[in-house]
Write a protein that holds these residues in place. Sequence first.
Motif, mmCIF file in Angstrom:
data_model
loop_
_atom_site.group_PDB
_atom_site.id
_atom_site.type_symbol
_atom_site.label_atom_id
_atom_site.label_comp_id
_atom_site.label_asym_id
_atom_site.label_seq_id
_atom_site.Cartn_x
_atom_site.Cartn_y
_atom_site.Cartn_z
ATOM 1 N N LYS A 141 0.860 -1.168 0.000
ATOM 2 C CA LYS A 141 0.000 0.000 0.000
ATOM 3 C C LYS A 141 0.893 1.213 0.000
ATOM 4 O O LYS A 141 1.830 1.276 0.770
ATOM 5 C CB LYS A 141 -0.926 -0.048 1.190
ATOM 6 N N ALA A 151 -10.901 5.762 0.551
ATOM 7 C CA ALA A 151 -11.897 5.755 1.611
ATOM 8 C C ALA A 151 -11.974 7.096 2.335
ATOM 9 O O ALA A 151 -12.676 7.222 3.316
ATOM 10 C CB ALA A 151 -11.584 4.643 2.617
ATOM 11 N N ASP A 165 -6.293 5.674 1.886
ATOM 12 C CA ASP A 165 -6.147 5.803 0.440
ATOM 13 C C ASP A 165 -4.816 5.182 0.060
ATOM 14 O O ASP A 165 -3.817 5.380 0.757
ATOM 15 C CB ASP A 165 -6.102 7.280 0.019
ATOM 16 N N ASP A 210 -3.712 -2.866 -7.048
ATOM 17 C CA ASP A 210 -4.856 -2.567 -6.190
ATOM 18 C C ASP A 210 -4.875 -1.061 -5.948
ATOM 19 O O ASP A 210 -3.870 -0.370 -6.149
ATOM 20 C CB ASP A 210 -4.743 -3.314 -4.860
ATOM 21 N N LYS A 211 -6.000 -0.561 -5.496
ATOM 22 C CA LYS A 211 -6.115 0.831 -5.085
ATOM 23 C C LYS A 211 -7.303 0.947 -4.151
ATOM 24 O O LYS A 211 -8.202 0.096 -4.167
ATOM 25 C CB LYS A 211 -6.269 1.772 -6.283
ATOM 26 N N LYS A 212 -7.269 1.979 -3.325
ATOM 27 C CA LYS A 212 -8.379 2.191 -2.394
ATOM 28 C C LYS A 212 -8.531 3.674 -2.141
ATOM 29 O O LYS A 212 -7.545 4.397 -2.002
ATOM 30 C CB LYS A 212 -8.138 1.461 -1.080
#
Length: 166
Positions: free
Chosen positions: A1, A35, A126, A31-33
Amino acid sequence: KLSKGIEGFDTSIIGSGGTVDSATQSLWGADKKNALAVLPALTLVATTPAANNAIANGDMLQFGGTRFATDVAYLTFDATDTVYTDQALNASGLAGINKTGYTFLGHLLSYVFDNAEPTWISLGEDYFLYRTADNADTTNDPKLVVEYTGGGGGVATRRMLRGIGA
């Protein structure tokens, strides 16, 4: 991350007399996020780690203050683990390529670069996750494709350089 990431490339093949014409750095997204309250983007800058083959904690403080490319928007970053996301280097990025040694590029979240972190949300995070040169194979390492002209008016050459592992 990713809060910050460093990728290194041996760009010494260009040579002191060479001229960098263009360059594109590519990351294999996994991947990515998002929030938090804003959509982050991925910002590319120079970085200066202490060693060419290992990243230390102190290196995370060695990120430049100039964007080397247009940010990759959150919605544009491909995190399907099937394809590269590219960033074409701008004039500052091209000037930052070390023609006689290693070039190190760093990524961080755009709001961290801009010193404008969003409002904290409990358990919110994030990130952008991408494959690194430390992965077992080399098929999806970070890469830097440099088009350059050799010193003395030589022909234009295109080289793909793979990221170096720690």
